[in-house]
Design a protein around this motif. Structure first.
Motif, PDB file in Angstrom:
ATOM      1  N   PHE A  15      52.659  45.920  -0.402  1.00  0.00           N
ATOM      2  CA  PHE A  15      52.923  47.358  -0.404  1.00  0.00           C
ATOM      3  C   PHE A  15      53.805  47.749  -1.579  1.00  0.00           C
ATOM      4  O   PHE A  15      53.501  48.692  -2.314  1.00  0.00           O
ATOM      5  N   LEU A  16      54.921  47.053  -1.782  1.00  0.00           N
ATOM      6  CA  LEU A  16      55.852  47.432  -2.835  1.00  0.00           C
ATOM      7  C   LEU A  16      55.346  47.058  -4.222  1.00  0.00           C
ATOM      8  O   LEU A  16      55.597  47.772  -5.194  1.00  0.00           O
ATOM      9  N   ALA A  17      54.623  45.953  -4.342  1.00  0.00           N
ATOM     10  CA  ALA A  17      54.082  45.557  -5.645  1.00  0.00           C
ATOM     11  C   ALA A  17      53.098  46.598  -6.166  1.00  0.00           C
ATOM     12  O   ALA A  17      52.943  46.764  -7.382  1.00  0.00           O
ATOM     13  N   TRP A  83      64.594  53.821   8.165  1.00  0.00           N
ATOM     14  CA  TRP A  83      63.424  54.559   7.693  1.00  0.00           C
ATOM     15  C   TRP A  83      63.831  55.877   7.059  1.00  0.00           C
ATOM     16  O   TRP A  83      63.319  56.256   5.993  1.00  0.00           O
ATOM     17  N   LYS A  84      64.757  56.594   7.668  1.00  0.00           N
ATOM     18  CA  LYS A  84      65.177  57.891   7.138  1.00  0.00           C
ATOM     19  C   LYS A  84      65.774  57.750   5.745  1.00  0.00           C
ATOM     20  O   LYS A  84      65.526  58.574   4.858  1.00  0.00           O
ATOM     21  N   ILE A  85      66.552  56.701   5.526  1.00  0.00           N
ATOM     22  CA  ILE A  85      67.235  56.520   4.243  1.00  0.00           C
ATOM     23  C   ILE A  85      66.302  55.937   3.188  1.00  0.00           C
ATOM     24  O   ILE A  85      66.273  56.401   2.045  1.00  0.00           O
ATOM     25  N   GLY A  91      58.934  49.049   2.507  1.00  0.00           N
ATOM     26  CA  GLY A  91      57.707  48.269   2.409  1.00  0.00           C
ATOM     27  C   GLY A  91      56.637  48.678   3.389  1.00  0.00           C
ATOM     28  O   GLY A  91      55.781  47.874   3.754  1.00  0.00           O
ATOM     29  N   ALA A  92      56.650  49.937   3.810  1.00  0.00           N
ATOM     30  CA  ALA A  92      55.656  50.455   4.759  1.00  0.00           C
ATOM     31  C   ALA A  92      55.421  51.923   4.453  1.00  0.00           C
ATOM     32  O   ALA A  92      56.273  52.590   3.865  1.00  0.00           O
ATOM     33  N   ASP A  93      54.262  52.441   4.852  1.00  0.00           N
ATOM     34  CA  ASP A  93      53.955  53.838   4.539  1.00  0.00           C
ATOM     35  C   ASP A  93      54.280  54.792   5.676  1.00  0.00           C
ATOM     36  O   ASP A  93      54.075  55.996   5.558  1.00  0.00           O
ATOM     37  N   ARG A  99      57.848  49.795  12.143  1.00  0.00           N
ATOM     38  CA  ARG A  99      58.223  49.364  13.495  1.00  0.00           C
ATOM     39  C   ARG A  99      57.288  48.247  13.980  1.00  0.00           C
ATOM     40  O   ARG A  99      57.740  47.257  14.559  1.00  0.00           O
ATOM     41  N   GLU A 100      56.012  48.395  13.728  1.00  0.00           N
ATOM     42  CA  GLU A 100      55.028  47.391  14.153  1.00  0.00           C
ATOM     43  C   GLU A 100      55.265  46.065  13.447  1.00  0.00           C
ATOM     44  O   GLU A 100      55.196  44.993  14.067  1.00  0.00           O
ATOM     45  N   ARG A 101      55.557  46.124  12.139  1.00  0.00           N
ATOM     46  CA  ARG A 101      55.766  44.891  11.379  1.00  0.00           C
ATOM     47  C   ARG A 101      57.026  44.170  11.827  1.00  0.00           C
ATOM     48  O   ARG A 101      57.053  42.939  11.930  1.00  0.00           O
TER      49      ARG A 101
END
Length: 317
Positions: A15-17, A83-85, A91-93, A99-101
């Motif tokens: 995701f980040l790459a 997540w807010k910050i 690394g997630a959209d 949360r799932e990861r």
């Protein structure tokens, strides 16, 4: 000088790459009960993919060092705050995907309505390599979190000098020179320990002030903001001693000069607050009182930043 090689989640890495414009990252740990003391701020942290997979994906660089960044801080944060910050820098959209990861790595899945505290290794100036590197020669396959290294050790110096050179984007660095010595990499501005990324600044200030407004004592999280004493737009930096946690309305008044903090960390309230608005009694009651500051003296608002705000912003008359 120390470094750390952390084992990364494959989805986090992919995701980040694919998003090179994100230069901060939260290298999260599924539990907030652990700590991270392997690095000091400004030291390099590298990402290594898992050794192998029973369900291998074609073209995925297993057991390779795929990038890195520079350590800022370790902060335990509720998942919702992380997540807010940090948003996509986790690394997630989406919050649901994050949360799932995280849930799949915990001893028990995250329950409905639960907002667990996770460990956040905060990194800045992250970069992913076009050509992944071999792992350190003694990185055992059964290491699941990561391993720290002393970069001054002769057997590691050349290997990590090359990785640091790639991380800062300077291929001219002489890898034969131990990184502890002066040179292009050692003097790189990105290695200044005090400087934080914008997102990490918010997280660090929030925890340093115990999630409580330094002036009013408010603990209502949605209205608490990490304020800069000297704004970045006017020569300030994202660093803890240039920050203070304030309620949103108090933050606005501080930025506009109706409030200030003296070198002894006492609150000053401009007479113009009452003159112009006929209000502000809550703040006048706090005038002259010491504002709350972090326990660590080095983290408290610096006199240099406070002095700048007093002379350049505060409406003294």
């Amino acid at each position: 000088m120390e470094t750390y090689v952390g084992v990364t989640d494959g989805d986090w890495y992919r995701f980040l790459a694919a998003r090179p414009t994100l230069t901060e990252a939260n290298f999260w740990r599924p539990s907030g009960s652990t700590s991270f003391r392997a690095l000091r701020p400004g030291e390099p942290f590298f990402f290594k993919t898992h050794h192998s997979s029973r369900h291998a994906v074609s073209g995925f660089p297993y057991n390779r060092v795929v990038g890195g960044g520079f350590f800022e801080a370790f902060e335990p944060l509720p998942l919702s705050e992380a997540w807010k910050i940090f948003g996509e820098a986790n690394g997630a959209d989406s919050w649901e995907q994050m949360r799932e990861r995280i849930s799949k790595y915990r001893r028990r899945p995250i329950a409905a309505g639960e907002d667990p505290v996770i460990g956040c290794i905060l990194l800045r100036d992250t970069r992913f390599f076009n050509a992944p590197a071999d792992p350190p020669p003694d990185f055992a396959p059964n290491i699941v979190q990561g391993k720290g290294y002393d970069m001054s050790t002769d057997s590691y110096a050349d290997y990590f000098n090359d990785l640091v050179a790639r991380l800062v984007g300077d291929d001219t660095v002489d890898a034969s020179l131990p990184w502890r010595r002066e040179g292009p990499v050692f003097g790189d501005a990105r290695l200044v320990p005090q400087r934080l990324g914008q997102r990490a600044f918010k997280a660090v200030v929030l925890n340093a002030y115990g999630r409580r407004c330094a002036i009013t004592g408010s603990t209502i999280r949605p209205v608490l903001e990490a304020a800069h004493i000297r704004p970045v737009s006017r020569g300030g930096e994202h660093r803890l001693d240039n920050g203070i946690l304030l309620r949103s309305d108090v933050h606005t008044l501080f930025d506009q000069g109706y409030l200030a903090i003296d070198p002894n960390h006492r609150l000053l309230v401009s007479p113009r607050l009452r003159q112009e608005f006929g209000d502000g009694e809550e703040l006048y009651r706090h005038a002259g009182s010491r504002v709350a500051t972090p326990d660590n003296a080095a983290d408290r608002p610096s006199q240099a930043f406070l002095g700048w705000h007093l002379s350049e912003v505060f409406l003294a008359t």
